[in-house]
Each structure stands twice: as structure tokens, then as C-alpha cells.
Design a protein around this motif. Structure first.
Motif, short mmCIF file in Angstrom:
data_model
loop_
_atom_site.label_atom_id
_atom_site.label_comp_id
_atom_site.label_asym_id
_atom_site.label_seq_id
_atom_site.Cartn_x
_atom_site.Cartn_y
_atom_site.Cartn_z
N ARG A 52 0.82 -1.21 0.00
CA ARG A 52 0.00 0.00 0.00
C ARG A 52 0.85 1.26 0.00
O ARG A 52 0.47 2.27 -0.60
CB ARG A 52 -0.90 0.02 1.23
CG ARG A 52 -2.12 -0.88 1.15
CD ARG A 52 -2.78 -0.99 2.49
NE ARG A 52 -4.15 -1.51 2.41
CZ ARG A 52 -4.85 -1.92 3.46
NH1 ARG A 52 -4.30 -1.88 4.67
NH2 ARG A 52 -6.08 -2.36 3.31
N ASN A 82 -6.01 -1.27 -6.53
CA ASN A 82 -4.57 -1.34 -6.81
C ASN A 82 -4.33 -2.34 -7.95
O ASN A 82 -4.65 -3.51 -7.84
CB ASN A 82 -3.82 -1.79 -5.55
CG ASN A 82 -2.32 -1.70 -5.70
OD1 ASN A 82 -1.75 -2.06 -6.73
ND2 ASN A 82 -1.65 -1.22 -4.66
N ARG A 173 -2.91 6.79 -6.34
CA ARG A 173 -2.55 5.38 -6.18
C ARG A 173 -3.41 4.71 -5.11
O ARG A 173 -3.43 3.48 -5.00
CB ARG A 173 -1.06 5.24 -5.83
CG ARG A 173 -0.13 5.57 -6.99
CD ARG A 173 1.31 5.26 -6.62
NE ARG A 173 2.25 5.60 -7.66
CZ ARG A 173 2.55 4.83 -8.71
NH1 ARG A 173 1.97 3.65 -8.83
NH2 ARG A 173 3.42 5.21 -9.61
N ARG A 174 -4.10 5.51 -4.30
CA ARG A 174 -4.94 4.97 -3.23
C ARG A 174 -6.36 5.51 -3.35
O ARG A 174 -7.03 5.74 -2.34
CB ARG A 174 -4.34 5.31 -1.86
CG ARG A 174 -2.99 4.65 -1.64
CD ARG A 174 -2.16 5.36 -0.58
NE ARG A 174 -0.86 4.71 -0.45
CZ ARG A 174 0.17 4.91 -1.30
NH1 ARG A 174 0.04 5.76 -2.32
NH2 ARG A 174 1.32 4.29 -1.13
#
Length: 234
Positions: A52, A82, A173-174
Motif C-alpha cells: 500500500r 490497486n 494510487r490509493r
């Protein structure tokens, strides 16, 4: 074009989640020998945390970690959006077990025992396949070009300062995942010494205004008493 892809593959960070120290070391040495950076985690918890928080371009995950099924890591990451390429390695050899791996979301499944050179070849195949997603990140009508260092919203250029760019990359990205101030200080600023300042809030405020000058889109929202979240549906 081929040369550009080669340069992107070389030097990529590969996260290896493996509890067998000797095997992890052999994989690390082989990947480093062909020019990759390698990070190793030995447990489910640490592997998920590293996946993560790091900028790994590919993941190598052993199916069984301390008697636990590491497909849970794959399922959680895919559930969070992801898309990092994942190679699962496993001593579970049946067709049903391999199908379970692919259904969980892995991109490749390598049965033990194997030659680490084959593992490296498979990792590099995944990296080449994932180059386009590694170059460009997209969430809704936000697009980030990691090579050109540009951001566009609905096709229009958004001018960001370097720290704002880094902060937005972390959120993209999250996307849809709540991130805390502590996570931002650790992973974006690499410093907990700013914990008692308003640095995070100021930078997020600046980023919000640049992404959404009218205040109508709410790309980055506050999650009360927890942190912040980039809305994945924008």
C-alpha cells in the motif's frame, strides 16, 4: 519506443513478500543482478502495508506465509483498486489452486520449485505489460503522466508544484482509500517532525484549489477524525 520501455523496466522497484529467508535472498539477488530495486516483507501484515505504501512496480507474493493464505493480500489490493502486477509463487500445484490465484487477482502464478531466472523473466514480462499503467495514472477525469510530470483534469492542464504532484500521486494510487495524516507524513514528507504543524492541511488545501477552482467537484474529501480520501468516482 522499445528503448523507452526498456529504460522503464530497468530499475523498477519489486516488492517480494516471502517468509523463507533463503528463498527471499535468492530472489532479491537475482532481481538486483539485472538492475531492479528490491524490497522484502516477511508477513501478511507487513506485505500488505508495504504494497500500500511503496511505489513498487510489481509484487512477488508467496502463496503461503506462516501458514496463512497470502491470496488475501491480492484480494484486498484489488478491492482497493490497486492494479500493480502480481506474481504469486506457490507449492500448491493443482489446477484448482492456480485458478484460485487468478480469480483472486494475480497476473501470473509460478509453481515451486522454480529457477529464479524464470521468476525474473516473468516479473520483467509483467513490468513490460504494465508500462502504460506505470507511465499514466487515471482516476475519473484526472490523468497523471509520471514521465512528463503533468496532470490534466478533463483534458485541461493543471499546474502543480513538485510537492503537490507527489501528494496527488499518493492519493491517486490509493483512490477511494482513506489515508491518515500519519501516513502522509511518513510516505510523502518522510518526516514525523511536522506532525504538530498544519503542513498537510495547507498542501491539501492548495491541491484542492488547483484541481477544483470552483469548489464543486470535491476531489479530495475529509474523513472525519481519520484523514482524507480521493473520490474514485470523480
Amino acid at each position: 519506443m522499445t528503448e523507452k520501455k526498456s529504460n522503464l523496466v530497468a530499475g523498477s522497484l519489486v516488492l517480494v513478500v516471502e517468509d523463507d529467508h533463503e528463498l527471499a535472498e535468492n530472489i532479491r539477488l537475482e532481481l538486483q543482478a539485472v538492475g531492479h530495486l528490491v524490497q522484502v516483507a516477511e508477513t501478511l501484515t507487513n506485505g500488505l502495508r508495504a504494497a500500500r505504501s511503496s511505489d513498487a512496480a510489481a509484487l512477488v507474493i508467496d502463496r503461503i506465509l506462516h501458514r496463512e493464505d497470502a491470496l488475501s493480500i491480492v484480494e484486498v489490493l484489488r478491492g482497493e483498486g490497486n492494479s500493480t502486477p502480481i506474481l504469486v509463487i506457490s507449492g500448491l500445484t493443482s489446477v484448482d489452486e492456480r485458478i484460485a490465484g487468478f480469480k483472486a487477482g494475480c497476473d501470473d502464478y509460478l509453481v515451486k520449485p522454480f529457477d529464479v531466472r524464470e521468476l525474473t523473466a516473468r516479473v520483467e514480462a509483467l513490468l513490460r505489460r504494465g508500462n502504460e499503467s506505470a507511465i499514466r495514472l487515471r482516476v475519473g477525469d484526472l490523468e497523471m503522466d509520471l514521465v512528463g510530470r503533468t496532470v490534466r483534469r478533463e483534458g485541461e492542464l493543471v499546474n502543480l508544484l513538485p510537492m503537490e504532484f507527489k501528494l496527488l500521486e499518493y492519493f491517486i494510487r490509493r483512490a477511494g482509500q482513506t489515508v491518515t495524516r500519519a501516513m502522509l507524513l511518513d510516505d510523502v514528507w518522510s518526516s514525523r517532525s511536522l506532525a504538530n504543524t498544519n503542513t498537510v492541511d495547507v498542501q491539501i488545501g492548495n491541491l484542492r484549489r488547483k484541481l477544483d477552482p470552483t469548489g464543486s467537484r470535491h476531489f479530495i474529501v475529509n474523513v472525519r477524525s481519520v484523514g482524507f480520501k480521493l473520490n474514485a468516482d470523480h
